[in-house]
Design a protein around this motif. Structure first.
Motif, PDB file in Angstrom:
ATOM      1  N   GLN A 196      -2.027  -4.882 -15.788  1.00  0.00           N
ATOM      2  CA  GLN A 196      -2.313  -3.593 -14.785  1.00  0.00           C
ATOM      3  C   GLN A 196      -2.547  -4.262 -13.440  1.00  0.00           C
ATOM      4  O   GLN A 196      -2.116  -3.460 -12.508  1.00  0.00           O
ATOM      5  CB  GLN A 196      -3.719  -2.832 -15.455  1.00  0.00           C
ATOM      6  N   GLU A 197      -3.093  -5.416 -13.243  1.00  0.00           N
ATOM      7  CA  GLU A 197      -3.106  -5.926 -11.698  1.00  0.00           C
ATOM      8  C   GLU A 197      -1.543  -6.209 -11.279  1.00  0.00           C
ATOM      9  O   GLU A 197      -1.241  -5.661 -10.140  1.00  0.00           O
ATOM     10  CB  GLU A 197      -3.603  -7.273 -11.967  1.00  0.00           C
ATOM     11  N   ILE A 222       1.208  -4.251 -12.486  1.00  0.00           N
ATOM     12  CA  ILE A 222       1.770  -3.087 -12.190  1.00  0.00           C
ATOM     13  C   ILE A 222       1.218  -2.441 -11.141  1.00  0.00           C
ATOM     14  O   ILE A 222       2.078  -1.761 -10.062  1.00  0.00           O
ATOM     15  CB  ILE A 222       1.503  -2.131 -13.482  1.00  0.00           C
ATOM     16  N   GLU A 223      -0.093  -2.580 -10.639  1.00  0.00           N
ATOM     17  CA  GLU A 223      -0.674  -1.949  -9.282  1.00  0.00           C
ATOM     18  C   GLU A 223      -0.072  -2.723  -8.116  1.00  0.00           C
ATOM     19  O   GLU A 223       0.152  -1.749  -7.122  1.00  0.00           O
ATOM     20  CB  GLU A 223      -2.208  -2.276  -9.270  1.00  0.00           C
ATOM     21  N   GLN A 224       0.226  -4.078  -8.117  1.00  0.00           N
ATOM     22  CA  GLN A 224       0.748  -4.920  -6.930  1.00  0.00           C
ATOM     23  C   GLN A 224       2.198  -4.263  -6.814  1.00  0.00           C
ATOM     24  O   GLN A 224       2.685  -3.677  -5.656  1.00  0.00           O
ATOM     25  CB  GLN A 224       0.914  -5.930  -7.347  1.00  0.00           C
ATOM     26  N   GLN A 225       2.903  -4.204  -7.895  1.00  0.00           N
ATOM     27  CA  GLN A 225       4.299  -3.297  -7.610  1.00  0.00           C
ATOM     28  C   GLN A 225       4.448  -1.802  -7.340  1.00  0.00           C
ATOM     29  O   GLN A 225       5.273  -1.451  -6.755  1.00  0.00           O
ATOM     30  CB  GLN A 225       5.105  -3.790  -9.040  1.00  0.00           C
ATOM     31  N   ARG A 226       3.259  -1.373  -7.715  1.00  0.00           N
ATOM     32  CA  ARG A 226       3.202   0.075  -7.342  1.00  0.00           C
ATOM     33  C   ARG A 226       3.109   0.544  -6.041  1.00  0.00           C
ATOM     34  O   ARG A 226       3.482   1.504  -5.643  1.00  0.00           O
ATOM     35  CB  ARG A 226       2.104   0.750  -8.299  1.00  0.00           C
ATOM     36  N   ALA A 227       2.559  -0.490  -5.205  1.00  0.00           N
ATOM     37  CA  ALA A 227       2.259  -0.415  -3.793  1.00  0.00           C
ATOM     38  C   ALA A 227       3.244   0.134  -2.974  1.00  0.00           C
ATOM     39  O   ALA A 227       3.130   0.740  -1.951  1.00  0.00           O
ATOM     40  CB  ALA A 227       1.494  -1.656  -3.417  1.00  0.00           C
ATOM     41  N   THR A 254       4.245   4.767  -1.021  1.00  0.00           N
ATOM     42  CA  THR A 254       3.302   5.047  -0.361  1.00  0.00           C
ATOM     43  C   THR A 254       3.695   6.583   0.162  1.00  0.00           C
ATOM     44  O   THR A 254       2.681   6.879   1.006  1.00  0.00           O
ATOM     45  CB  THR A 254       3.340   4.262   0.930  1.00  0.00           C
ATOM     46  N   CYS A 285       5.995   4.014  -9.846  1.00  0.00           N
ATOM     47  CA  CYS A 285       4.573   4.359 -10.091  1.00  0.00           C
ATOM     48  C   CYS A 285       4.092   3.931 -11.525  1.00  0.00           C
ATOM     49  O   CYS A 285       2.932   3.551 -11.603  1.00  0.00           O
ATOM     50  CB  CYS A 285       4.367   5.852  -9.792  1.00  0.00           C
ATOM     51  N   GLY A 341       6.084  -0.241 -12.466  1.00  0.00           N
ATOM     52  CA  GLY A 341       6.662  -1.127 -11.334  1.00  0.00           C
ATOM     53  C   GLY A 341       7.892  -1.599 -11.422  1.00  0.00           C
ATOM     54  O   GLY A 341       8.954  -1.141 -12.081  1.00  0.00           O
TER      55      GLY A 341
END
Length: 369
Positions: A120-121, A123-128, A131, A144, A147
């Motif tokens: 999850q970490e 994916i969250e980084q790549q999802r950023a 925007t 989203c 990633g």
């Protein structure tokens, strides 16, 4: 075309696929007389299976039955016994193998992570990078969900082959329901009931139509409407109206089937080929649907194709333009009290098998009175 037919049918059913056969079976149980026609040389529509090298081959692509609808499951089990097959496809990207649907096995292979928190970490980084609020297209939706890495390797090429369009041109809705799980679980479907009929799908359809008259290799245009007071039409709604408002758009498929002189070609029933450079989207090895031990095997490569008149329509392209065009045809249909448009083509919707059966049962129930 009247010769040889009793003219006193209650229903003319156009299409001997899953919808038409289910409806015909239900109406025959109530004593209604049904004539079922199909332009193909066989019953079953796209679920048609035939034996090659003693293997049930899915002639129009893989069909894996799955449902949470107990009524539908009980209905279909009247006609067959299902095995315990679980759909666990794999993806091949330039020789790298990944489990589908996206789950902890996928994330471990992609990034070496072992816990859900680690996956999850990342994916969250790549999802950023997204925007701008709500995703506006399939590419943004995929980024989203999973990633950049998974999108580039396992989604982009496959999806663009499938639809013949860039992911940035496709609607986000196509993959909004894509399974993403933070557990080690390769079962693609989450439905309670799942399996493959041990006698193949064609046997099911044959049993459903046992008490109906069936005419194959027959186009609706060859018949007179006076065959029956009511018609259930599961063909394309725009074709019925002679494309008077224009053609609805679909994606088609070409199947290349081959008998292989080996007992096990790829080790799995479904293998997706994700890079854009390979022209087919997946290879099906049919024997693995039934845990087969035959000395030979049969594979089918699936090549997405543009649809044109005369080719099979598999996937409706439900964008704004086509949905608006369908609404115009639907308005025409609403004025026709003698013809009911149904099924995937009649409704211009992609339906899983269980939903197709449920819709047919619902229609039959509404007309029994």
């Amino acid at each position: 075309m009247h010769g040889g037919f009793d003219m006193n049918y209650d229903y003319l059913i156009v299409g001997a696929g899953l919808f038409g056969a289910t409806f015909a079976h239900q109406m025959a149980l109530t004593g209604k007389k049904c004539l079922v026609i199909d332009r193909r040389h066989h019953v079953g529509g796209n679920v048609y299976t035939e034996k090659t090298a003693d293997i049930h081959v899915h002639k129009y692509g893989a069909h894996i039955f799955h449902t949470n609808n107990r009524a539908v499951w009980d209905f279909i089990n009247q006609f067959t016994e299902f095995n315990h097959y679980i759909n666990s496809p794999i993806a091949n990207y330039k020789g790298e193998i990944y489990n589908l649907p996206f789950n902890m096995n996928t994330f471990n292979k992609m990034w070496g992570v072992v816990t859900p928190a680690q996956a999850q970490e990342i994916i969250e980084q790549q999802r950023a990078e997204i925007t701008d609020g709500q995703p506006q297209n399939l590419e943004q939706q995929a980024l989203c969900l999973v990633g950049r890495d998974i999108y580039e390797k396992l989604i982009k090429g496959y999806t663009e082959k499938q639809w013949g369009m860039s992911c940035s041109e496709l609607p986000a809705s196509i993959i909004k329901r894509l399974p993403v799980r933070f557990i080690y679980d390769n079962n693609y479907f989450s439905d309670r009931f799942q399996g493959i009929p041990i006698d193949g799908y064609t046997s099911i359809i044959g049993k459903m139509l046992a008490h109906c008259d069936v005419k194959l290799s027959t186009d609706y245009s060859e018949l007179y409407s006076s065959f029956a007071p009511y018609t259930i039409y599961t063909g394309a709604i725009d074709e019925y109206y002679n494309y008077c408002y224009g053609e609805l758009e679909y994606r088609s498929l070409r199947f290349e089937t081959e008998i292989m002189d080996t007992s096990n070609y790829q080790g799995n029933a479904v293998v997706n080929y994700c890079e854009r450079e390979i022209p087919y989207t997946r290879i099906i090895e049919h024997k693995h649907f039934a845990f087969g031990t035959q000395p030979l095997t049969v594979i089918t490569r699936e090549y997405p194709q543009p649809w044109e008149k005369g080719s099979e329509a598999y996937y409706p392209i439900n964008n704004e333009k086509n949905n608006a065009l369908y609404q115009r045809y639907q308005a025409l249909a609403a004025r026709n009290q003698k013809v009911i448009f149904a099924g995937r083509l009649g409704s211009y919707q992609y339906y899983d098998m269980d939903k197709t059966i449920a819709n047919a049962l619902c229609l039959a129930s509404s007309l029994k009175n």
